[in-house]
Design an enzyme around this catalytic site. Structure first.
Site, mmCIF file in Angstrom:
data_model
loop_
_atom_site.group_PDB
_atom_site.id
_atom_site.type_symbol
_atom_site.label_atom_id
_atom_site.label_comp_id
_atom_site.label_asym_id
_atom_site.label_seq_id
_atom_site.Cartn_x
_atom_site.Cartn_y
_atom_site.Cartn_z
ATOM 1 N N ASN A 12 -1.361 -1.881 1.529
ATOM 2 C CA ASN A 12 0.059 -1.705 1.804
ATOM 3 C C ASN A 12 0.807 -2.014 0.510
ATOM 4 O OD1 ASN A 12 2.704 -1.819 2.627
ATOM 5 N ND2 ASN A 12 2.449 -3.595 3.977
ATOM 6 N N LYS A 14 3.846 -1.735 -0.085
ATOM 7 C CA LYS A 14 5.222 -2.205 0.153
ATOM 8 C C LYS A 14 6.187 -1.441 -0.772
ATOM 9 C CE LYS A 14 3.273 -6.468 1.834
ATOM 10 N NZ LYS A 14 3.369 -7.905 2.033
ATOM 11 N N HIS A 100 5.188 -4.182 10.858
ATOM 12 C CA HIS A 100 4.896 -5.189 9.825
ATOM 13 C C HIS A 100 5.944 -6.302 9.919
ATOM 14 C CE1 HIS A 100 4.365 -7.140 5.974
ATOM 15 N NE2 HIS A 100 3.170 -6.569 5.930
ATOM 16 N N GLU A 102 7.520 -7.835 7.776
ATOM 17 C CA GLU A 102 8.696 -7.647 6.910
ATOM 18 C C GLU A 102 9.705 -6.704 7.562
ATOM 19 O OE1 GLU A 102 6.425 -6.667 3.408
ATOM 20 O OE2 GLU A 102 5.739 -8.755 3.328
ATOM 21 N N GLU A 170 -1.629 -10.402 10.952
ATOM 22 C CA GLU A 170 -1.118 -10.918 9.694
ATOM 23 C C GLU A 170 -0.255 -12.150 9.963
ATOM 24 O OE1 GLU A 170 -1.058 -7.648 6.457
ATOM 25 O OE2 GLU A 170 0.852 -7.589 7.497
ATOM 26 N N GLY A 176 1.602 -12.993 1.066
ATOM 27 C CA GLY A 176 2.162 -13.183 -0.271
ATOM 28 C C GLY A 176 2.221 -14.632 -0.731
ATOM 29 N N SER A 214 -2.769 -12.454 2.011
ATOM 30 C CA SER A 214 -3.400 -13.053 0.823
ATOM 31 C C SER A 214 -4.895 -12.738 0.695
ATOM 32 C CB SER A 214 -3.158 -14.566 0.792
ATOM 33 O OG SER A 214 -1.769 -14.840 0.641
HETATM 34 P P1 13P Z 1 -0.424 -9.915 0.713
HETATM 35 O O1 13P Z 1 -1.826 -9.365 0.649
HETATM 36 O O2 13P Z 1 0.351 -9.682 -0.541
HETATM 37 O O3 13P Z 1 -0.416 -11.324 1.191
HETATM 38 O O4 13P Z 1 0.346 -9.061 1.833
HETATM 39 C C1 13P Z 1 -0.260 -8.859 3.061
HETATM 40 C C2 13P Z 1 0.503 -7.840 3.803
HETATM 41 O O5 13P Z 1 1.632 -8.059 4.211
HETATM 42 C C3 13P Z 1 -0.131 -6.532 4.018
HETATM 43 O O6 13P Z 1 0.572 -5.772 4.933
#
Ligand code: 13P
Length: 251
Positions: A12, A14, A100, A102, A170, A176, A214
């Site tokens: 992803n 983002k 997601h 976010e 997640e 992150g 992560s």
């Molecule tokens: P990270 O791998 O940067 O922690 O992000 C995970 C994520 O949100 C994947 O959708």
């Protein structure tokens, strides 16, 4: 990991990527996947929508799949700034991430909205990757499994089957941050998710459950070996071809 569930390693990206660098990254991933010749796992990249067409062209023939990061529930219409599942499909996508954390936080997406987006994905012939996960406060309050159950029941549409659904766990606090749950915690969450899916999907045992948060080359082997983990949803580490390929290799 049950053999019947083909691992899926999804990147992803983002809101990252401008054309030149993004095409180079996708090209490197495609080259790595082609050379590895994996028949036993799937590799998916979900770039920003502006890059979908270019990347779908760039990875063609490599085996790399391409997906969107979200979609609107409607097929078309007066929804300024939104993108429909049909548009993603038209641009070359086969998958779309929905729900997601976010999006749930930034855009106020509720379980009902996520469910409608998953249905839109089906309508367009896309495979939805439905994301769920608890916040740190929810985990510390001992509510992780309850939260996952509520999100699943609200976000997975009626009529789901293993062929039409991927679920990504997640934990919000692991995204992150460089922090991850222990493999035992991941396995417990995934086992619970599969139990809850048992009441929602006829072939719950065959639904692929991804872990995200992560994941990097150095911890992928351990996380992916946990019971009921059928792949990974990777953020930051999917922006580096060698890291992302190392995760795919670990699957
Ligand atoms: P990270 O791998 O940067 O922690 O992000 C995970 C994520 O949100 C994947 O959708």
């Amino acid at each position: 990991m049950a053999r019947s569930r083909r691992p899926l390693i999804a990147g992803n990206w983002k809101m990252n990527g401008l054309t030149a660098d993004a095409l180079a990254l996708a090209g490197s991933v495609a080259e790595g996947v082609k050379q590895a010749g994996w028949a036993d796992r799937e590799v998916l990249i979900c770039p920003p929508a502006t890059l979908l067409i270019g990347i779908a062209r760039a990875v063609k023939g490599s085996g790399v799949l391409v997906g969107g990061q979200s979609c609107h529930a409607a097929a078309s219409g007066a929804h300024t700034g939104d993108i429909s599942a049909e548009m993603l499909r038209d641009a070359g996508a086969s998958h779309v991430i929905v729900g997601h954390s976010e999006r749930r936080t930034d855009c106020g997406e509720t379980d009902a909205v996520v469910r409608a987006k998953a249905e839109a994905a089906w309508r367009a012939g896309l495979l939805p990757v439905v994301c769920i996960g608890e916040t740190l406060a929810e985990r510390e309050a001992g509510r992780t499994l309850t939260v996952l159950e509520t999100q699943l029941k609200g976000s997975v549409p009626a009529g789901a089957t293993a062929a039409r659904l991927v679920v990504a766990y997640e934990p919000v606090w692991a995204i992150g941050t460089g922090k991850t749950p222990t493999t035992a915690e991941v396995a417990a969450a995934h086992a619970h998710i599969r139990r809850v899916l048992g009441g929602l999907v006829p072939d719950a045992n065959a639904v692929r459950l991804l872990y995200g948060g992560s994941v990097k080359g150095s911890n992928a082997g351990e996380l992916l070996a946990a019971d009921d983990v059928d792949g990974a949803l990777v953020g930051g580490a999917s922006l580096k071809a060698d890291e992302f390929l190392a995760i795919a290799k670990a699957a």
